[in-house]
Structure formats: structure tokens, C-alpha cells
Design a protein around this motif. Structure first.
Motif, mmCIF file in Angstrom:
data_model
loop_
_atom_site.group_PDB
_atom_site.id
_atom_site.type_symbol
_atom_site.label_atom_id
_atom_site.label_comp_id
_atom_site.label_asym_id
_atom_site.label_seq_id
_atom_site.Cartn_x
_atom_site.Cartn_y
_atom_site.Cartn_z
ATOM 1 N N ASP A 180 0.751 -1.237 -0.107
ATOM 2 C CA ASP A 180 -0.044 -0.126 0.068
ATOM 3 C C ASP A 180 0.629 1.253 0.366
ATOM 4 O OD1 ASP A 180 -2.713 -2.087 0.116
ATOM 5 O OD2 ASP A 180 -3.044 -1.468 2.100
ATOM 6 N N GLY A 181 0.681 2.454 -0.517
ATOM 7 C CA GLY A 181 1.529 4.047 -0.548
ATOM 8 C C GLY A 181 2.768 3.137 -1.283
ATOM 9 N N SER A 182 3.369 2.689 -1.875
ATOM 10 C CA SER A 182 4.709 2.247 -2.413
ATOM 11 C C SER A 182 4.614 3.251 -3.976
ATOM 12 C CB SER A 182 4.307 0.944 -2.945
ATOM 13 O OG SER A 182 3.558 0.396 -3.134
ATOM 14 N N VAL A 232 -7.984 -3.602 -9.884
ATOM 15 C CA VAL A 232 -7.396 -1.941 -10.197
ATOM 16 C C VAL A 232 -7.934 -1.536 -7.952
ATOM 17 C CG1 VAL A 232 -8.703 0.278 -10.255
ATOM 18 C CG2 VAL A 232 -8.921 -1.990 -11.817
ATOM 19 N N GLY A 233 -8.488 -2.434 -7.885
ATOM 20 C CA GLY A 233 -8.508 -1.819 -5.774
ATOM 21 C C GLY A 233 -6.989 -2.301 -5.624
ATOM 22 N N ARG A 234 -6.411 -3.352 -5.919
ATOM 23 C CA ARG A 234 -4.709 -3.563 -5.595
ATOM 24 C C ARG A 234 -4.104 -2.171 -5.885
ATOM 25 N NH1 ARG A 234 -1.574 -7.683 -6.297
ATOM 26 N NH2 ARG A 234 -2.109 -8.087 -8.371
ATOM 27 N N LEU A 235 -4.363 -2.010 -7.020
ATOM 28 C CA LEU A 235 -3.037 -1.083 -7.831
ATOM 29 C C LEU A 235 -3.416 0.326 -7.573
ATOM 30 C CD1 LEU A 235 -3.360 -1.967 -11.466
ATOM 31 C CD2 LEU A 235 -1.713 -2.311 -10.175
ATOM 32 N N ALA A 236 -4.981 0.623 -6.646
ATOM 33 C CA ALA A 236 -5.539 1.698 -6.020
ATOM 34 C C ALA A 236 -4.766 2.127 -5.203
ATOM 35 C CB ALA A 236 -6.885 2.391 -5.327
ATOM 36 N N ARG A 237 -4.917 1.349 -4.048
ATOM 37 C CA ARG A 237 -3.889 0.655 -3.015
ATOM 38 C C ARG A 237 -3.210 0.715 -2.822
ATOM 39 N NH1 ARG A 237 -7.978 -2.890 -2.479
ATOM 40 N NH2 ARG A 237 -6.561 -4.631 -2.456
ATOM 41 N N ALA A 238 -1.717 0.594 -4.049
ATOM 42 C CA ALA A 238 -0.437 0.972 -3.863
ATOM 43 C C ALA A 238 0.240 2.631 -4.248
ATOM 44 C CB ALA A 238 0.052 0.246 -5.290
#
Length: 214
Positions: free
Chosen positions: A107-109, A131-137
Motif C-alpha cells: 500500500d502507498g508504494s 484495480v483495487g490493489r493498484l489504487a491502494r498501491a
């Protein structure tokens, strides 16, 4: 090609893009809307930002433009041929052979994530999860660019540049809603009609969502 049980095998994205190689770049890299989208992103990035480019292909234009502007670009692609081409053509960026659906993303990387037309051979459920995981990244306040062909289809056969594929996507409203559900705020939405520079190229709608993570 068929499976042993007689069912039709699902075409593998890596096989398609291994076969296309530089031909894909020739067909799509000249898109004015794609370059305008990159200009939007460049306008939001602080110097030396970290950017994840999902489905990086040959590295052009996305990774090349971002790396030339001084950003730290990591490209992910499932095709060995594409990764080799990109590494050679864009030495200022890094490229990794991986299936992003299986890649760990902290997250946030990243300061930004780009996803230019790399979702279409995934199922709708896979697209939403990714897309959910990418948004959190993306760090809070960071940017995400999502681009797709906005058609309401679910796992349908299609001929792409002379190669068989199976495609899933969402209509424009559904794709925008997917982005919002993952925590992205759409700042700008652009729809264009683009014809790939290829003998089998046909006009296709392209949708660009320029987003920020709130």
C-alpha cells in the motif's frame, strides 16, 4: 488449440504479445490521446516520482516519456518478448517479467500507476480486484491513469490484429464506477475513437480516466 478434455483453450496474453512484439508499438504508439494522457500525468508528478506501468509492452510511449522526464519507472509485463524490447529501448526505466495479478503490491508504494489497455484479457472480477490493489498501491494524493476499450462484453472471442483473444470489459459508466469503488476520484475523463496503424486495425473507442487517490 484445444485442451485435452476437448474444451477450447483460453488464449494466453503472453503468447499474443510475444507474437506481436514491436508490431504492437507501431500500431498504437502514435495515439494522440495516449500522449495527451501522459502529459496530464506529467503535470501532476513531483520530480523523481515513482511510477508503476502495468502492461508496459515495448516501453513506448509510456515508460519512455516518463523516464525521459526524470521519473523512476517500473514496468510490469507478462510477455518475455515485450520485456526484452522495453529493456533495450528504454534503458532509463526498469522492467520486470511478471503477472501483475500475482504480484505483491504494498500500500502507498508508488506516486502513480498507469494501466493503459492492459485489463482487457482479464475477467471482470480480475479487473475489479486488480484495480483495487493498484489504487491502494498509490500513495494518498497520488495519481492513477486507467485506459480501456469501453464496451459491455464479458469473456467474448475477438480477433485482435489477426490473433484470437477473449475479451472482457465494461461500458464507460461501469468502468468509471469501478474506479470510484476502488477509492479513486476521477479528475478527468476522455473518450476518443482510435484506429490502430495496422492492416487489420479497425476503429475502436478508447476511454481514459485520469484519477487521484483520495
Amino acid at each position: 488449440m484445444t485442451q485435452a478434455d476437448g474444451g477450447t483453450a483460453r488464449p494466453r496474453p503472453e503468447a499474443l504479445f510475444d507474437a506481436l512484439g514491436a508490431e504492437y508499438e507501431k500500431a498504437f504508439a502514435g495515439s494522440e490521446a495516449h500522449h495527451a494522457s501522459l502529459e496530464w500525468l506529467l503535470g501532476r508528478l513531483a520530480p523523481g516520482s515513482s511510477v508503476l506501468d502495468v502492461g508496459s509492452g515495448t516501453g513506448r510511449p509510456t515508460a519512455e516519456v516518463l523516464a525521459a522526464a526524470g521519473h523512476d519507472v517500473l514496468g510490469i509485463d507478462v510477455s518475455p518478448v515485450m520485456v526484452e524490447l522495453a529493456s533495450r529501448q528504454v534503458p532509463g526505466a526498469r522492467f520486470t517479467l511478471a503477472d501483475v495479478r500475482e504480484l505483491r503490491l504494498d500500500d502507498g508504494s508508488f506516486d502513480a500507476v498507469t494501466v493503459y489497455f492492459s485489463l482487457l484479457q482479464m475477467t471482470r472480477d480480475e479487473q475489479e480486484e486488480l484495480v483495487g490493489r493498484l489504487a491502494r498501491a498509490v500513495r494518498p494524493g497520488g495519481a492513477a491513469v486507467l485506459a480501456t476499450v469501453p464496451v459491455d462484453v464479458d469473456d467474448v472471442p475477438h480477433a485482435f490484429m489477426g490473433h484470437p483473444v477473449r475479451v472482457s470489459s465494461f461500458a464507460a459508466d461501469g468502468f468509471a464506477e469501478l474506479a470510484r469503488r476502488t477509492g479513486l476520484r476521477i479528475v478527468e475523463e476522455r473518450s476518443v475513437l482510435f484506429t490502430p496503424a495496422h492492416p487489420d486495425g479497425e476503429p475502436e473507442p478508447h476511454l481514459y480516466l485520469h484519477c487521484v487517490r483520495d
